[in-house]
Design an enzyme around this catalytic site. Structure first.
Site, mmCIF file in Angstrom:
data_model
loop_
_atom_site.group_PDB
_atom_site.id
_atom_site.type_symbol
_atom_site.label_atom_id
_atom_site.label_comp_id
_atom_site.label_asym_id
_atom_site.label_seq_id
_atom_site.Cartn_x
_atom_site.Cartn_y
_atom_site.Cartn_z
ATOM 1 N N ASP A 34 0.896 -1.143 0.000
ATOM 2 C CA ASP A 34 0.000 0.000 0.000
ATOM 3 C C ASP A 34 0.937 1.195 0.000
ATOM 4 O O ASP A 34 1.595 1.477 1.008
ATOM 5 C CB ASP A 34 -0.895 0.012 1.247
ATOM 6 C CG ASP A 34 -1.928 1.124 1.151
ATOM 7 O OD1 ASP A 34 -1.553 2.239 0.740
ATOM 8 O OD2 ASP A 34 -3.103 0.882 1.480
ATOM 9 N N HIS A 35 1.036 1.877 -1.150
ATOM 10 C CA HIS A 35 2.125 2.858 -1.266
ATOM 11 C C HIS A 35 1.967 4.013 -0.277
ATOM 12 O O HIS A 35 2.926 4.733 -0.012
ATOM 13 C CB HIS A 35 2.298 3.342 -2.706
ATOM 14 C CG HIS A 35 1.202 4.223 -3.193
ATOM 15 N ND1 HIS A 35 0.073 3.731 -3.775
ATOM 16 C CD2 HIS A 35 1.060 5.551 -3.171
ATOM 17 C CE1 HIS A 35 -0.719 4.733 -4.089
ATOM 18 N NE2 HIS A 35 -0.151 5.851 -3.741
ATOM 19 N N HIS B 172 -5.991 2.489 1.503
ATOM 20 C CA HIS B 172 -5.156 3.630 1.912
ATOM 21 C C HIS B 172 -5.685 4.311 3.183
ATOM 22 O O HIS B 172 -4.939 4.551 4.132
ATOM 23 C CB HIS B 172 -5.084 4.675 0.790
ATOM 24 C CG HIS B 172 -4.647 4.117 -0.518
ATOM 25 N ND1 HIS B 172 -3.583 3.263 -0.637
ATOM 26 C CD2 HIS B 172 -5.130 4.264 -1.773
ATOM 27 C CE1 HIS B 172 -3.428 2.928 -1.905
ATOM 28 N NE2 HIS B 172 -4.352 3.516 -2.616
#
Ligand code: NAP
Length: 483
Positions: free
Chosen positions: A177-178, A240
């Protein structure tokens, strides 16, 4: 400030889908930056895989062009650029077939870290994992990296985990999950757990509520087909925003390591009260500001998919009893901006008359477009005009504090190096993923059952009126969406 870069061990990184958008825009530039900073060793190899037929030289040309477009530093460091290109190789493989895997296996060295990045659609994750295993390419120490969408609901996430689990142990699976790779998100943990100042206040005695906003100014653009099947809740909240919520709400882990941190995040997800439809607002953007409407973008005039969602969420545990978390995300909003806002309670007794109307202290943790943390404080207005109060921001902007030339590395730079280092702290564990889906699924089902249309909202605004009302009814208001 001198940056402290510790080189990682030599590695072979196979990027499946190396010619795709994510690889061109994010992965390859991030790897180049790591070589430029001396972290990616010269002995490292990156092997691109896709169906398109091209030679290793062609792939180098392809990457040269991608870097010229997406990484300005490449042109300024020709020697590093050549070294980086020399580290590249390519193999045309259709991952749905069995041809080409033996050749891939031969390209990999036995004595270096081995990692596979699946930068392809999720329908290919199982195909690749199975064949890596069947062809003896996956070793017990290799790592596999997958990225959203990681399932569509709890059942599909469980199926995906099971599929990966047949070929890889959990300690080998890196679910990206960047958002977790963003400097500020990691700084939130440093701020909370490396300072004595905030943690004593970080609870329902001193915090009034928390807001998390992830606003985008663009619409669904070319992703209409995927997005219309997903919607804002699945596309942004389940992953996110959930991660941001977890890091804000979690208990201090006993140690900063992968399992301790992920255990604490999991406890937050498990403490979330079931989502109630009356605490949710869904929206769809209208045409405006030179852009088409959501319905036109996705080419489906009957779509009930939301391009905006706002939620009031309760973390049902000792620390957060009675502290609402308001979450919102949407497309075609006034600005692109992501932030967490921790709004503190007012002091218990007002000795200055203005205090009743003074804004409360707010800690704003900003992730986009710029990264930084600001604490909004009340002080005396300077000058001899009596005891008047005013609000000032205490800006903990990293660029300023860390000195000239400091840059916040892209999230992928950090995360890719963590994969090579074998550090899973900033990656989602399988159980976390399943629990997060388990939390959003009932709301999705309730929306579907109600068959209500999302509320229309104007492009360039802050979402539907009802989203404002979600806070107004509690005597609160959202922070403005502005870049
Ligand atoms: P993309 O531009 O469509 O690229 C897909 C890549 O997969 C291409 O290199 C394609 O090359 C290759 N490919 C497709 N079928 C293949 C097959 N059967 N065998 C081998 N290679 C195959 O997609 P993307 O935008 O880069 O996204 C990749 C993944 O990351 C998706 O799961 C996406 O949801 C996720 N993601 C993307 C972004 C982003 O910013 N783009 C952000 C977050 C997550 P060939 O056609 O030559 O085979």
């Amino acid at each position: 400030m001198v940056s402290r870069v510790i080189p990682v061990n030599p590695f072979d990184l196979v990027i499946f889908g190396a010619t795709g958008d994510l690889s061109r825009r994010k992965l390859l530039p991030a790897l180049f930056r790591r070589m430029l900073d001396g972290q990616m060793p010269i002995e490292a190899r990156i092997i691109g895989v896709a169906r398109s037929k091209m030679s290793g030289k062609d792939f180098q040309g392809f990457v040269r062009e991608a870097l010229a477009e997406f990484e300005p530093e490449a042109a300024k460091a020709p020697e590093v650029l050549e070294a980086f290109l020399a580290a590249l190789d390519y193999l045309a493989v259709d991952v749905k077939g069995d041809a080409g895997w033996a050749a891939l296996g031969k390209k990999l060295r036995p004595d270096v870290v081995r990692a596979f990045y699946l930068s392809v659609g999720p329908s290919l994750f199982g195909e690749i994992a199975t064949r890596l295993s069947r062809h003896g390419i996956a070793t017990p120490d290799s790592r596999i990296v997958v990225e959203k969408p990681l399932g569509h609901d709890r059942a599909s996430a469980e199926a995906l985990n099971a599929q990966l689990g047949k070929c890889f142990a959990e300690r080998q699976v890196y679910r990206i999950d960047h958002y977790l790779g963003k400097e500020t998100v990691q700084n939130l943990m440093a701020l909370r757990f490396a300072n004595a100042l905030f943690e004593p206040l970080w609870n329902s005695h001193y915090i009034d509520h928390v807001q998390i906003t992830v606003a985008e100014s663009i619409g669904v653009e070319g992703r209409g087909a995927y997005y219309d099947h997903s919607g804002a809740l699945r596309d942004m909240v389940q992953n996110h925003i959930m991660q941001l919520l977890c890091l804000t709400a979690m208990e201090p882990p006993a140690k900063f390591n992968a399992d301790f941190v992920r255990d604490e995040k999991l406890k937050v997800i498990r403490a979330l009260e079931p989502l109630r439809p009356e605490d949710s607002v869904r929206g769809q953007y209208r045409a405006g500001g030179g852009g088409a409407s959501y319905l036109e973008h996705v080419g489906n005039p009957e779509s009930h998919t939301e391009s905006f969602v706002a939620l009031k969420v309760a973390v049902d545990n000792w620390r957060w009893a009675g502290v609402p978390f308001y979450l919102r995300t949407g497309k075609r909003l006034r600005a692109r901006m992501s932030e967490i806002v921790v709004v503190f309670k007012r002091p218990p007794h007002a000795i200055f008359p203005e205090m009743a109307t003074q804004a409360p202290n707010e800690l704003v943790i900003r992730l986009q477009p710029d990264e930084g943390i600001t604490l909004h404080m009340t002080i005396k207005e300077p000058g001899p005009g009596g005891m008047r109060l005013t609000e000032v921001p205490l800006d903990m902007s990293f660029a300023e504090a860390l000195g000239e030339g400091h840059r916040a590395p892209d999230a992928y730079e950090r995360l890719l190096m963590d994969v090579i280092r074998g550090d899973q702290t900033l990656f989602m564990r399988g159980d976390e993923l399943e629990e997060a889906w388990g939390w959003v699924d009932p709301l999705e089902a309730a929306w579907e059952e109600s068959n209500e249309k999302p509320k229309p909202y104007d492009a360039g605004g802050s979402g539907p009126e009802d989203a404002l009302a979600l806070l107004h009814r509690d005597g609160r208001k959202w922070r403005e969406i502005e870049s």
